[in-house]
Design a protein around this motif. Structure first.
Motif, mmCIF file in Angstrom:
data_model
loop_
_atom_site.group_PDB
_atom_site.id
_atom_site.type_symbol
_atom_site.label_atom_id
_atom_site.label_comp_id
_atom_site.label_asym_id
_atom_site.label_seq_id
_atom_site.Cartn_x
_atom_site.Cartn_y
_atom_site.Cartn_z
ATOM 1 N N ILE A 56 1.848 -4.607 7.642
ATOM 2 C CA ILE A 56 1.429 -3.675 8.718
ATOM 3 C C ILE A 56 0.823 -4.513 9.835
ATOM 4 O O ILE A 56 -0.111 -5.296 9.584
ATOM 5 N N MET A 89 0.454 4.300 -2.764
ATOM 6 C CA MET A 89 0.119 5.734 -2.531
ATOM 7 C C MET A 89 1.180 6.631 -3.136
ATOM 8 O O MET A 89 0.904 7.586 -3.875
ATOM 9 N N THR A 90 2.467 6.245 -2.881
ATOM 10 C CA THR A 90 3.538 7.121 -3.398
ATOM 11 C C THR A 90 3.462 7.191 -4.914
ATOM 12 O O THR A 90 3.484 8.272 -5.512
ATOM 13 N N THR A 98 -0.723 3.731 9.683
ATOM 14 C CA THR A 98 -1.408 3.269 8.450
ATOM 15 C C THR A 98 -0.406 3.356 7.294
ATOM 16 O O THR A 98 0.625 4.027 7.424
ATOM 17 N N PRO A 120 0.828 -1.234 0.000
ATOM 18 C CA PRO A 120 0.000 0.000 0.000
ATOM 19 C C PRO A 120 0.851 1.269 0.000
ATOM 20 O O PRO A 120 0.582 2.203 -0.763
ATOM 21 N N ASP A 121 1.894 1.294 0.824
ATOM 22 C CA ASP A 121 2.721 2.533 0.854
ATOM 23 C C ASP A 121 3.139 2.927 -0.556
ATOM 24 O O ASP A 121 2.979 4.061 -1.017
ATOM 25 N N VAL A 122 3.702 1.876 -1.235
ATOM 26 C CA VAL A 122 4.251 2.146 -2.570
ATOM 27 C C VAL A 122 3.125 2.629 -3.487
ATOM 28 O O VAL A 122 3.300 3.581 -4.274
ATOM 29 N N ILE A 133 -1.994 12.167 6.667
ATOM 30 C CA ILE A 133 -1.198 11.037 6.158
ATOM 31 C C ILE A 133 0.133 10.968 6.892
ATOM 32 O O ILE A 133 0.495 9.932 7.432
ATOM 33 N N GLN A 185 4.286 10.581 0.936
ATOM 34 C CA GLN A 185 2.935 10.720 0.365
ATOM 35 C C GLN A 185 2.268 11.994 0.902
ATOM 36 O O GLN A 185 1.768 12.815 0.119
ATOM 37 N N GLY A 214 1.460 4.653 4.044
ATOM 38 C CA GLY A 214 1.697 6.059 3.664
ATOM 39 C C GLY A 214 2.561 6.721 4.723
ATOM 40 O O GLY A 214 2.868 6.133 5.750
ATOM 41 N N GLY A 215 2.996 7.905 4.424
ATOM 42 C CA GLY A 215 3.883 8.541 5.428
ATOM 43 C C GLY A 215 4.357 9.883 4.927
ATOM 44 O O GLY A 215 3.601 10.598 4.237
ATOM 45 N N ALA A 239 0.583 9.302 -6.092
ATOM 46 C CA ALA A 239 0.798 10.752 -5.869
ATOM 47 C C ALA A 239 1.926 11.261 -6.758
ATOM 48 O O ALA A 239 1.752 12.173 -7.567
ATOM 49 N N ILE A 240 3.075 10.616 -6.663
ATOM 50 C CA ILE A 240 4.237 11.168 -7.386
ATOM 51 C C ILE A 240 4.194 10.735 -8.843
ATOM 52 O O ILE A 240 4.234 11.574 -9.757
#
Lengths: 85, 1036, 309, 226, 117
Positions: free
Chosen positions: E56, A55-56, D125, A51-53, D118, D131, D127-128, A59-60
């Motif tokens: 997570i 979102m990044t 969660t 998920p982190d990736v 975020i 983001q 993201g960080g 966005a980017i």
């Protein structure tokens, strides 16, 4: 099993978008195509449980990179107008 | 005791705040900027001192509070601190160099520069692969943006091409890192073993290593790098060339342990090819910075190759070779790029403006010599050890490629140097500003410091070996004195030096000592005629003479070779002083260096010497292998101008200054003879299977005959004498090659004789040139009336040269023919007879066209040659007459020397000498000739009584009186009929051969450099193709 | 004491050789004339010439080197002669052969040539240096076969001493070098033509082509010295050839030995005269090329023949 | 034409020889690598951050992130340096369309709030910092589009000081905790709550601010004119 | 057969083809960004383990059995940095293109060949 089906669909769309990005004459539409690739890539990241990736990348990759490209094109068109008149 | 992590922290903190600080006042941001750079240097210097001298173990810094594989760790050991110390130092001094530009330019350029240096520090210290990728990106991005620093026109497109290539390389790097993680399971190099990569796993390693190798600009795929070197501001480009490549090189060094063996070998060979080809392409470069670009790419290639080849050498050797090349590259590149910044002219022919500022010219010399690997700078030692290593590990392809590459390097570097020193100044002389000169001169200090450090620590050389360089420094200090004072001082210095090294162990040393030291001392007298200051002349002259002396007392190969190189460089600088000596000195330097390289390889093949007795003794019981005999003999024969490699000799003699050319021909050629004698000494006991000296003998004999013929057809007096030296040395070489008792006695006798009469002849011609200001013999004539003393010297010398009985020349001829016939070399003896008969031609030509014949109008009122020329001539004449009257004076000691090696083949009783073939009694011959001379003289004096003095043109000539001396002076093209008789043999074949060889290399270089089309896209294509080709070659 | 006797002997042998040399040249001049169908000057004509030149009152001189030219020339002739032992074993005619061997004699020939060159050069007349240049080039050319012959003789007799060579040729006529080493002798005789400067190779002193040259410049006693030298020098060379190749003059009775010497030298000289009378003159480059072609080949063959057979 | 052919050959060879074998020989892992296993098991109680990726990004591989922030920083500096001084535009920009103006004034606070959310919850969660920063930057982009004037200096200060504080916190790590960028300079707190996992949230929000302001800097620089 | 990685490599190849053959500078940079996306896909695909969830530790994934429930977190951490670096590099390249265009008014790579040999 569902994942693989999704991946195949997304993957093929991305490949088509990639070809489009390379062979379209109009620069703006090829930038948009590149943006689409990044967007679909972020979806794939979701499928790959990252998920982190996702979102990044969303966005980017699709967001900011496309903006930067469009700004660059605006700058170039801007220069043309200045010099023409 | 500050932990090195603070370097990163401080640079980042200041970097972030710099734009804010700058808002207040540019002065504060500048102080902060320079403060950080100095801080980095101090911390690293402190750690380097701690590691090197206090033996502190390698430091590992863990970040984020966890041990290595879990978190990233940095490491600082001896190697890292060595590389970092110099990169930070150059970073600081490049910043000082750019002080003026930094003051005016946008603040972000300072930030970029600071973060670049931080990136370098990080890249060298980090042990984590992905962290390396991040620091590599930092480094590259700041370099991309800094390329357009100083707003030079073409730098933008160069920057873009640089980005395209850099980006491709980083992609490969990232892929490599990730796949290594896939196969090995972690990212820290210390925890990755090569074993974890089975057959396909090594592709990951390949991706990683090829990415780094592309960043190091390998040969076909480095077009982008050259554009950057050419277009970017010289301060920044020096950082790119030195600091970036150092960091990436260290990166390559770090990942070497995990790469498989075959990768390393292919990279080593690719590095050597890069060195060879980039140096070859540099031959065709006219623009200074692009030439430096080619050269620095070559140096980096050499560094990679040396890293690979010294992988399993002992530790101190690795430090010396890789450390030496690194320092060498660093100093010369940074220095030369800064100089290009100071000179501001694009192509190399405009660099002669440097002559406006003496200290800059000296710095320019230091940097060029350091790069070319001239002693005492670091490059020389590194190359010596590398050659030895390559020879022992039988890597002959790499060895020959490296030596060929360095020969190309010598060619374009010394062409540049001679152009700068000699060509006439056309471009405008720029303003010299302080900060630039300060940092460049600092580099000069490092170069000298390192030279001294290596000589002291590594080789423990004592004062005597460094004496030649000391002499240059001392004379440079007292250069304000008038030249006569300096001349006397140097004369005393030579005599003191001779006295100091006097107690020799073997009498061959004594014999050559007399030739070198006493010969030079007498020759120095002729240089006292100079007026004004003649800056730098006596420095190089003393350097040459001291290196002659050191040559004799050298105890091991390295000492001998070091002194040999000192001698070559000092004689090159002396020849360079001549008015049109640009081409001549360049040709001399190229041939001597080629010879030196052959000798270096020859010495590397030779077995190790025991004990520290001088070479002359220790070589006697050393079995030189055939290959090293061949190489050494060729090297020494080049120095003594044998056939085939002689074309530098006439140029060097004719173009050198008048008094210098007598040094070169009388004494310098003897150095080659001494070398050949050394090889001969080992040849005596351990003659190799294939009798190579038989062919050396033939070369010597042919040199004699060709030298004599060429001498007869010359119009220029000094060129004629040069060819005559070549022919005489040909005799000596042939005699030494005989390796028989009588052969060596005649060789040494002729060597001594040649030194005397050739110096006398050259000094006489120098005197004549001083008066008539011309060297062409047909412009002189009838000088016997005006310069009788010089006439007598030339008369006696030509009698001595030709070997006509009463004088010492005949002794040499008698010894040499008896030696040849008794040794069974019959045909060679026949050719020698022919050569000595032909020598009459040029001897008569020189004395007739200068002294006899018609006196020209402009020479009506010239006076005798100055006294400083007359004294040495008559000292030498005294020597010749002494030996002619009492030949035993020299035959006895020579016989003793030769008896040391062979049974004696001549018997001496009283004044007559008996060989198995014939006999000769010098004394009787002298008496009989005197008698036969006096009798007719008396008859004539009695009978002729008063003779009617006849003026110049009072002769009947085809029934009318000639009036212009030019038409009736027979001198121009005197032996035209002989040249017609020789027909085809007269063509200058050897000259044409060498000319076409250099033409061919230049056209090859021109062909290859066209692969750099200038198109960024093609460069990326080159990179991809290069990756694929290396992949196939490696057979991963 | 014995030095004075030695000098006395030397003077005697010089006188004998000079007289014989001059008469020889007179005879040769006679033969030339006869061959050309005219009577020619009397045989003792050279003696008259010498007396006539020495009697000249005033001679012109171009400077001290011009003055020393003939001195060098004559010293060369004297030196060459003094180092060749004329008659085997006799002290009177042994001259100073202990001073050196064939090499010394060969180089003494150059001594005269070089001295003359310097003298003529000083003369200031353009033709003399041209003549000298040609003379030196021709000398360097004919020197090659001659030296090759000398080397092959040295190999054959393992010695360069003239006396030992002559000793080795004693006994019957068959062990002259002429028969034991014919190739060397042929090469030497051809080079003798060059040395004597007769017809085919006489370009050097050709009076017709260079009308003036040294003879006119050097008049008076300078010319006299030159003419005496011509006699002595010719005799010396002939004696050298006789010793090396034709068994030398060896007989217990001095007079008979002198007679043998005269006969042999006469015939050696006649060889070059006969060749000279029947050949036209070569151009300079032709003569150099000639010497460097066949005679050198014969010389090399001579060496190979002796050394390796 | 030759270049086309050569590029085709190059790419085909590259793909066939290097990419294909890599592809075939890297099947999916079936279990975690030892390093990943360590992170999975000890990660939580080491740093107390539920989101392991954030834990790795901020602390374990903190130097990477510091490096990455520097990359963005020098990219901004480089672009600013390359673009040079701004030209004052003579003709005034035509005002943004009605729809854009109202939409922006309505959406802007929400976007900013979302961005802050975020990077505040980076350690809980997905993201960080990155983001969140990017979302803020797109918010600011909105303002640029409707060319509302906003003071550039504020962003410059924000950018410098957030970077500076990030580095000082890292330095504190050495003094107070185990090493540079160690998050245990603050108590780990209860697992899963907002003020837990030591300094990670603080560091990540600083990174968010830094990335946001830098991206704004890039956009501003690339717009070219004031 | 790791599907996503194949997709990633294909994207890289297409991007490379664009960089090598397209004459327009912008198209080259687009090619580069496609390569970038492709590489990021490959990196993430390496960390994926079939049938596992995101790394997570919340309600569904307890701390104890996390080791065999989650996907490898390290590649995602790396990709985060890689994406941002990709953006930085693309932005810088575009600035170069803008300045190049300002200088001699052409977007074709063939017009910037004055530095050669």
């Amino acid at each position: 099993m569902l994942n693989t089906v999704f991946i195949i669909i997304l993957g093929s769309i991305m490949l088509v978008a990639a070809f489009l990005a390379v062979y379209i004459k109009n620069l703006v539409s090829s930038v948009i195509a590149a943006g689409i690739i990044s967007l679909l890539a972020s979806l794939i990241y979701l499928l790959l449980a990252a998920p982190d990736v996702a979102m990044t990348e969303a966005a980017i990759g699709s967001g900011l990179t496309t903006v930067v490209f469009l700004l660059a094109l605006k700058n170039i068109k801007q220069k043309e107008e200045d010099t023409d008149d | 005791m500050v932990s090195p992590i603070y370097i990163l922290i401080l640079s980042l903190a200041i970097g972030f705040l710099l734009s804010v600080i700058d808002k207040t006042n540019r002065k504060f941001s500048l102080t902060a900027f320079y403060g950080v750079l100095t801080f980095n240097v101090l911390v690293i210097a402190d750690w380097f001192y701690r590691f090197l001298f206090l033996g502190v173990p390698t430091l590992t810094i863990n970040t984020a509070g966890f041990r290595a594989p879990v978190s990233i760790n940095l490491q600082l050991g001896v190697q890292e601190s060595f590389v970092l110390l110099f990169t930070n130092l150059i970073g600081l001094f490049a910043a000082i160099f750019l002080y003026k530009k930094f003051k005016e330019s946008n603040i972000s350029s300072l930030t970029l520069y600071l973060i670049l240096i931080m990136g370098v520090n990080g890249l060298v210290m980090t042990r984590d692969l992905f962290n390396m990728y991040v620091f590599l990106e930092i480094l590259s991005i700041s370099t991309y943006s800094l390329t357009s620093f100083g707003k030079t026109g073409k730098s933008l497109s160069a920057g873009f091409k640089y980005m395209l290539a850099g980006v491709t390389a980083s992609t490969f790097f990232l892929l490599g890192v990730v796949f290594i993680y896939y196969f090995s399971g972690n990212l820290n190099i210390d925890f990755i073993q090569a074993s974890q990569f089975t057959n396909y796993g090594s592709i990951a390693l390949f991706l990683l290593s090829i990415a780094i190798f592309i960043e190091l600009k390998p040969f076909p795929a480095n077009g982008w790098a050259l554009d950057v070197y050419e277009a970017v501001d010289s301060g920044i480009v020096s950082v790119i060339a030195v600091v970036n490549s150092a960091a990436i090189l260290f990166l390559f060094y770090k990942i070497m342990p995990i790469l498989p063996e075959r990768f390393l070998n292919v990279f080593g060979i690719a590095g050597v090819i890069t060195f060879l080809f980039s140096n070859m392409l540099a031959l065709k470069q006219k623009k200074a910075k692009r030439l430096l670009g080619y050269s620095s790419i070559g140096q980096v290639g050499l560094l990679v190759a040396s890293l690979v080849f010294t992988a399993n050498a002992p530790q101190h050797l690795i430090y010396l070779i890789v450390g030496g090349f690194f320092i060498n590259h660093l100093i010369s590149k940074a220095g030369l790029f800064w100089l290009s910044g100071i000179v501001k002219h694009e192509n190399i022919s405009d660099w002669n403006v440097l002559r406006g500022n003496r200290s800059l010219l000296i710095l320019f010399g230091i940097f060029l010599f350091a790069l070319a690997g001239i002693p005492p700078f670091a490059g020389f030692w590194a190359k010596w050890e590398l050659v030895k290593l390559l020879v022992h590990s039988k890597m002959l392809f790499a060895l020959s490629a490296i030596l060929l590459g360095s020969l190309f390097e010598i060619i374009f570097l010394f062409r540049w140097f001679t152009l700068t020193v000699k060509s006439d100044i056309a471009a405008t002389i720029p303003r010299w500003d302080a900060s630039k000169i300060f940092s460049t001169s600092f580099l000069g200090v490092i170069a000298i410091f390192f030279a001294a450090m290596i000589m002291k620590v590594y080789y423990g050389f004592s004062l005597i070996h460094i004496l030649p360089v000391l002499a240059v420094l001392v004379i440079d200090i007292i250069d304000f004195l008038p030249s006569k004072v300096k001349g006397l001082l140097s004369l005393l210095a030579v005599l003191a030096y001779g006295y100091y090294i006097y107690p020799f162990e073997s009498n061959i040393q004594l014999f050559f000592g007399i030739i070198f030291i006493v010969g030079s001392a007498v020759n120095i007298i002729s240089t006292l005629n100079r007026t004004g200051k003649s800056e730098g002349f006596y420095g190089f002259l003393l350097m040459m003479i001291f290196s002659f002396g050191n040559l004799i007392i050298a105890t091991n190969y390295l000492e001998f070779f070091l002194t040999w190189e000192f001698m070559t460089i000092s004689s090159f600088l002396l020849i360079l002083r001549g008015k049109q000596a640009q081409k001549a000195s360049l040709m001399y330097m190229i041939f001597s260096t080629a010879g030196a390289y052959l000798m270096m390889v020859g010495f590397a093949f030779a077995p190790q010497l025991m004990g520290n007795s001088p070479l002359v003794i220790s070589l006697a019981n050393v079995q030189l292998p055939l290959i090293s005999i061949i190489l050494l003999s060729i090297g020494f024969m080049i120095k003594s101008g044998s056939l085939g490699v002689h074309i530098w000799l006439p140029e060097a003699h004719a173009e050198a200054e008048a008094d210098v050319s007598s040094f070169i021909s009388a004494i310098l050629l003897k150095a080659g003879v001494f070398g050949l004698l050394l090889v001969g000494i080992s040849y005596v006991k351990f003659a190799p299977s294939f009798d190579i000296f038989y062919w050396v003998g033939w070369i010597g004999v042919l040199t004699a005959i060709v030298g004599a013929f060429l001498a007869s057809f010359q119009e220029d007096a000094k060129r004629l004498l040069a060819y005559s030296s070549m022919s005489q040395v040909g005799y000596i070489v042939a005699a030494i090659a005989m390796v028989s008792h009588l052969g060596w006695v005649s060789a040494l006798y002729l060597a001594f004789n040649h030194m005397m009469f050739k110096s006398a002849l050259f000094i006489a011609v120098a005197g004549i040139y001083y008066r008539t200001h011309t060297r062409n013999m047909y412009e002189m004539g009838g000088l016997i009336k005006k310069m009788p003393l010089s006439y007598i010297t030339v008369l006696i010398s030509i009698i001595a040269v030709s070997g006509v009985p009463p004088l010492s020349g005949f002794g040499a001829k008698w010894l040499i023919y008896t030696a040849f016939i008794s040794n069974g070399w019959y045909l060679q003896a026949g050719v020698l007879f022919f050569a000595s008969a032909v020598s009459f031609l040029y001897l008569y030509r020189i004395i007739h066209s200068i002294f006899l014949g018609q006196l020209k109008y402009e020479h009506q009122d010239i006076k005798e040659a100055p006294v400083w020329f007359i004294i040495p001539q008559y000292i030498f004449l005294g020597g010749i007459m002494a030996i002619s009257a009492f030949p035993n004076l020299i035959i006895k000691p020579l016989n003793k020397i030769a008896m040391h090696y062979f049974g004696s083949s001549i018997r001496i009783d009283g004044y007559s000498i008996f060989s198995e073939l014939g006999h000769w009694d010098g004394h009787v011959v002298m008496l009989v000739t005197m008698g036969a001379f006096i009798v007719p003289l008396l008859i004539l004096l009695l009978l002729v009584g008063k003779t009617q003095k006849v003026k110049q043109f009072n002769i009947v000539y085809a029934a009318e009186r000639p009036e212009s001396p030019q038409t009736t002076h027979v001198a121009h093209n005197m032996y035209a009929h002989y040249r017609k008789a020789l027909g085809g043999w007269g063509k200058p074949r050897i000259w044409n051969f060498w000319h076409s060889a250099s033409e061919w290399t230049h056209s090859l270089a021109d062909y290859f450099r066209h692969i750099y089309t200038g198109n960024g896209q093609t460069y990326v294509l080159h990179i991809i193709l290069y990756v694929v080709v290396i992949y196939i070659v490696m057979g991963v | 004491m014995d030095i004075i006797i030695r000098i006395l002997y030397a003077v005697i042998s010089i006188l004998v050789a000079t007289v014989w040399g001059l008469t020889l040249t007179g005879i040769v001049r006679k033969i030339y004339a006869r061959v050309h169908g005219r009577f020619g000057p009397p045989v003792w004509q050279p003696f008259l010439d010498i007396i006539q030149t020495h009697s000249r009152r005033v001679a012109i001189s171009h400077g001290y080197m011009f003055f020393l030219g003939p001195v060098f020339r004559f010293a060369g002739g004297l030196g060459t002669y003094l180092f060749i032992p004329v008659i085997l074993g006799s002290t009177v005619f042994g001259n100073f052969s202990m001073g050196g061997d064939v090499l010394l004699v060969m180089y003494f020939i150059f001594f005269g040539q070089l001295g003359m060159a310097l003298g003529a050069g000083e003369g200031g007349h353009p033709y003399s240096p041209m003549g000298i240049a040609r003379g030196l080039s021709q000398m360097s050319a004919f020197e090659v076969p001659f030296s090759l012959a000398i080397i092959s003789v040295a190999i054959q007799y393992h010695s360069l001493n003239i006396t030992t060579i002559v000793q080795a040729q004693q006994g019957s006529i068959l062990n002259w070098t002429l028969f034991t080493n014919p190739l060397a002798v042929i090469a030497a005789m051809i080079s003798l033509l060059g040395m004597n400067g007769h017809a085919p190779f006489s370009i050097v002193m050709a009076p017709q082509e260079i009308p003036i040259g040294p003879p006119i410049e050097m008049n008076g006693s300078f010319l006299g010295i030159l003419q005496t030298n011509r006699g002595l020098f010719a005799a010396a060379k002939l004696i050298l050839f006789m010793n090396l190749f034709f068994g030398g003059a060896a007989h217990p009775n001095i007079l008979v030995a002198l007679l043998i010497m005269m006969i042999k030298t006469f015939f050696i000289y006649m060889f070059s005269v006969f060749v000279g009378a029947s050949f036209p003159r070569f151009r300079p480059e032709q003569s150099f090329r000639f010497f460097l072609k066949w005679p050198t080949a014969i010389g090399i063959l001579a060496i190979l023949y002796i050394a390796y057979l | 034409m030759i270049k086309q052919v050569l590029s085709l050959v190059a790419i085909v060879l590259l793909a066939a020889l290097i990419f294909a074998p890599m592809l075939i020989n890297t099947p999916l892992h079936t279990s975690l690598t030892p390093l990943a296993n360590y992170y999975a098991t000890q990660g939580a109680d080491d740093l107390g951050a539920p989101n392991l990726v954030t834990a790795i990004v901020v602390t374990y591989r903190g130097l990477d992130t510091l490096g990455e922030v520097t990359v963005l920083f020098i990219a901004t500096a480089g672009i600013g340096f390359l673009m040079g001084k701004k030209k004052k535009l003579i003709t005034p920009k035509r005002p943004a369309s009605e729809l854009l103006q109202n939409g922006a004034s309505f959406l802007l606070p929400i976007i900013i709030l979302f961005g802050v959310y975020i990077f505040m919850h980076g350690h809980l969660t997905p993201g960080g910092g990155f983001q969140g920063g990017v979302v803020i930057a797109s918010g600011i982009l909105f303002m640029m589009l409707i060319n509302q004037d906003w003071s550039h200096n504020v962003f410059l200060f924000l950018e410098s000081f957030s970077g500076f504080f990030y580095v000082t916190i890292g330095a504190l790590g050495i003094v107070l905790a185990g090493g540079f960028l160690d998050n245990r300079i603050l108590p780990l707190g209860t697992f899963g709550t907002i003020f837990s996992a030591g300094a990670i949230p603080l560091i990540y929000s600083l990174i968010g601010l830094k990335v946001g302001t830098e991206l704004v800097g890039i956009l501003h620089a690339m717009r070219g004119e004031e | 057969m790791n599907l996503v990685m194949t997709l990633g490599f294909l994207l890289v190849i297409i991007g490379l083809w664009a960089m090598l053959t397209q004459k327009n500078l912008i198209k080259i940079i687009i090619g580069f960004s496609i390569i970038d996306t492709g590489v990021h896909l490959i990196i993430v695909s390496i960390g994926y383990i079939k049938g596992r969830t995101a790394p997570i530790l919340d309600a569904s994934v307890s701390v104890a059995d996390a080791a065999n429930k989650i996907v490898d977190p390290i590649p995602s951490a790396l990709v985060l940095t890689a994406i941002v670096i990709g953006l930085a590099v693309t932005a810088l390249m575009l600035t170069f293109v803008i300045k190049l265009y300002q200088k001699n008014k052409s977007l074709s790579i063939d017009d910037y060949q004055e530095l050669k040999w």
